[in-house]
Design an enzyme around this catalytic site. Structure first.
Site, PDB file in Angstrom:
ATOM      1  N   GLY A 124       0.718  -1.214   0.011  1.00  0.00           N
ATOM      2  CA  GLY A 124      -0.086  -0.080  -0.003  1.00  0.00           C
ATOM      3  C   GLY A 124       0.767   1.343   0.012  1.00  0.00           C
ATOM      4  O   GLY A 124       1.364   1.669   1.118  1.00  0.00           O
ATOM      5  N   GLU A 363       2.559   1.223 -11.080  1.00  0.00           N
ATOM      6  CA  GLU A 363       3.916   1.362 -10.596  1.00  0.00           C
ATOM      7  C   GLU A 363       4.784   2.607 -11.424  1.00  0.00           C
ATOM      8  O   GLU A 363       5.822   2.452 -11.544  1.00  0.00           O
ATOM      9  CB  GLU A 363       4.895   0.042 -10.755  1.00  0.00           C
ATOM     10  CG  GLU A 363       4.228  -0.980  -9.837  1.00  0.00           C
ATOM     11  CD  GLU A 363       5.253  -2.310  -9.552  1.00  0.00           C
ATOM     12  OE1 GLU A 363       6.410  -2.047  -9.602  1.00  0.00           O
ATOM     13  OE2 GLU A 363       4.740  -2.945  -9.458  1.00  0.00           O
TER      14      GLU A 363
END
Length: 379
Positions: A124, A363
């Site tokens: 997270g 990402e």
């Protein structure tokens, strides 16, 4: 740098290919249509060693390097990007964070469960209002006697509902202070920790994405990763390796789209001959093949550097940026080669098309990769 695959890498690649054909291909559209995250599949993958590829054998992992890891993600993603994404997130983010920055006690407690596939991991960092701008995170960790109190939410979390354990980044200090963020291990079932909304996505629909919510969630001191204030620095290093994972995911999707296109172009006939005979199609295939080879070379380079503990921030960003854009381009061209058939769910390329776009976003967007690369070359 010698990029010739070792016997071990070749063996692992074949294992992953066989597993994907047997256990994933028969179900991939069913999982995609119903948005089912197949938890049992990942238990089976753990039995094959695919859930702890980089974890040393002493902690129950396979003990391999990045070449073998890339091979696993590549082969699985050639069949299903969703399963490739979840495999990558589990290995490089949650499991990888504990592997690289956890204490020996934390490694002994969590890595065997994660590497075996008994537990599935989540990670997270992202929040509803802080994606690329992670230092403005609002999820807080307040120090109390014996531990920390977490409050806030995380969004776009892979395995946010089904994950058994999550590594969570929270602000323990001042806003915009790179030393003001800490990392914590949070187990499912901890009081004050729950899953939130599941996202209804364009692609990667069998890879679960959901919110994590913390409401006065107490985390004991022993679940702090490293020292207080080291979380952001840890996260940036984890993302360096994570970029190789997404590059490998992108590579697999691009290869899957290319292989399907190559086969179809030889079988589909127009004007009395296979469409592969037409320059308009053959040149598309030539471009796809060349760009896939280039992406794979960038991935091999960053894997070599990672395996040898050589800084590779620039190289992994290049691999992720280029491979993800190649995945989108290859899957787009695949739809064009298939024509009307490519726009239907009766053929595989529409799924590669939908899945590929996440690779340019997750990402770190392509734009963020360019920022990373430009900062490195302008140093």
């Amino acid at each position: 740098m010698n990029f010739k695959p070792s016997e071990t890498e070749t063996m692992i690649r074949q294992m992953a290919r066989d597993f994907a054909e047997k256990h994933i291909r028969p179900h991939l559209m069913e999982w995609d249509e119903s948005q089912t995250f197949p938890v049992e599949l990942f238990h089976k993958m753990g039995e094959q060693g695919f859930m702890g590829v980089l974890v040393p054998e002493e902690y129950g992992g396979s003990g391999f390097g990045y070449n073998e890891y890339v091979a696993v993600i590549d082969e699985i993603s050639q069949v299903c990007g969703s399963i490739g994404l979840s495999t990558a997130a589990h290995n490089s983010l949650c499991t990888g964070h504990i592997l690289y920055f956890g204490s020996d006690e934390q490694k002994k407690k969590y890595l065997p469960k994660l590497a075996s596939g008994q537990w599935i991991g989540a990670w997270g960092l992202t929040e509803p209002n802080t994606g690329s701008d992670a230092m403005r995170m609002k999820c807080t960790a307040k120090k109390v006697d014996g531990g920390w109190i977490l409050n806030g939410a995380k969004s776009w979390i892979t395995h946010g509902i089904s994950g058994n354990v999550a590594v969570v980044l929270a602000r323990s200090g001042e806003l915009l202070d790179s030393r003001g963020i800490s990392a914590f291990i949070v187990e499912r079932g901890t009081e004050g920790f729950k899953a939130g909304k599941k996202e209804n996505k364009l692609g990667m629909r069998a890879s679960e994405t959901a919110e994590l919510i913390f409401d006065n969630c107490f985390i004991p001191d022993e679940n702090l990763m490293g020292n207080e204030g080291e979380g952001f620095i840890q996260a940036m290093k984890i993302l360096d390796g994570g970029r190789i994972s997404i590059a490998a995911l992108s590579l697999g999707i691009a290869k899957g789209a290319f292989k399907a296109s190559l086969k179809y172009s030889k079988e589909r006939e127009q004007f009395g001959q296979p469409i592969s005979n037409f320059q308009g199609i053959s040149f598309k295939l030539a471009d796809m093949a060349t760009e896939i080879e280039a992406a794979e070379l960038l991935i091999n380079q960053s894997s070599y550097l990672k395996n040898n503990n050589i800084p590779m921030t620039k190289e992994s960003a290049m691999a992720k940026y280029y491979a993800s854009e190649v995945a989108v381009k290859a899957s787009t061209e695949a739809i064009q080669i298939f024509g009307g058939n490519g726009y239907t769910k009766n053929y595989p390329v529409e799924k590669f098309y939908r899945d590929s776009k996440l690779c340019t976003i997750g990402e770190g967007t392509s734009e963020i990769q360019k920022l990373v690369i430009s900062r490195q070359i302008l140093k």
